[in-house]
Scaffold this motif. Structure first.
Motif, short mmCIF file in Angstrom:
data_model
loop_
_atom_site.label_atom_id
_atom_site.label_comp_id
_atom_site.label_asym_id
_atom_site.label_seq_id
_atom_site.Cartn_x
_atom_site.Cartn_y
_atom_site.Cartn_z
N PRO A 86 0.92 -1.19 -0.07
CA PRO A 86 -0.07 0.20 0.10
C PRO A 86 0.83 1.43 0.00
CG PRO A 86 -0.68 -1.41 1.64
CD PRO A 86 0.49 -1.98 1.15
N GLN A 87 0.29 2.41 -0.31
CA GLN A 87 0.93 3.59 -0.53
C GLN A 87 1.57 4.17 0.78
OE1 GLN A 87 1.81 5.51 -3.31
NE2 GLN A 87 0.93 3.64 -4.63
N HIS A 88 2.63 4.88 0.89
CA HIS A 88 3.13 5.37 2.02
C HIS A 88 3.41 6.92 1.79
CE1 HIS A 88 4.04 1.19 2.93
NE2 HIS A 88 4.33 1.55 4.09
N PHE A 89 3.12 7.96 2.71
CA PHE A 89 3.38 9.11 2.58
C PHE A 89 4.20 9.78 3.48
CE2 PHE A 89 -0.50 8.09 4.82
CZ PHE A 89 -0.47 9.43 5.87
N VAL A 90 4.48 10.84 3.40
CA VAL A 90 5.41 11.58 4.42
C VAL A 90 4.71 12.90 5.05
CG1 VAL A 90 7.63 13.26 4.86
CG2 VAL A 90 7.62 11.25 2.92
N GLN A 91 4.71 13.16 6.32
CA GLN A 91 3.97 14.05 6.94
C GLN A 91 4.76 14.70 8.09
OE1 GLN A 91 0.22 12.52 8.26
NE2 GLN A 91 -0.28 14.51 9.33
N LYS A 92 4.47 15.84 8.48
CA LYS A 92 5.15 16.51 9.58
C LYS A 92 4.73 15.86 10.80
CE LYS A 92 6.07 21.00 7.18
NZ LYS A 92 5.58 22.29 7.41
#
Length: 102
Positions: A86-92
């Motif tokens: 599944p997709q992974h994302f970057v977040q603060k």
């Protein structure tokens, strides 16, 4: 019940005797009490620090990077997403940092 009557002359004599004894003791040097050192609590300074977090679709944090390492965080997210998962994302991410101040 009858109350005992206080004899004022006897009470006055006791007070004068105590004052006389105290006057004699004043001539002798008294020992000073040692002052107790106060214990100060160690204060902790609470600060907020910013990080880059790599998250999966269910908002579970997979990795954590320093704020100046955004490129590495994005590369990690792309590497995890490219593997057919599944997709992974970057977040603060803000986290508290506690430092002991002496």
């Amino acid at each position: 019940m009858a109350r005992k009557v206080a004899n004022r002359k006897e009470l006055r004599a006791q007070v004068e005797a105590a004052e006389a004894a105290e006057a004699q003791d004043d001539g002798a040097p008294k020992k000073k009490k040692a002052k107790r050192k106060s214990r100060s609590k160690k204060t902790t300074e609470v600060r907020m620090k910013m990080f880059w977090g790599v998250f999966n679709q269910s908002m579970k944090r997979v990795a954590l990077y320093e704020f100046d390492q955004k490129e590495e965080a994005e590369a990690k997210a792309a590497d995890l997403s490219k593997a057919g998962k599944p997709q992974h994302f970057v977040q603060k991410v803000k986290e508290t940092i506690e430092e002991v101040v002496e």
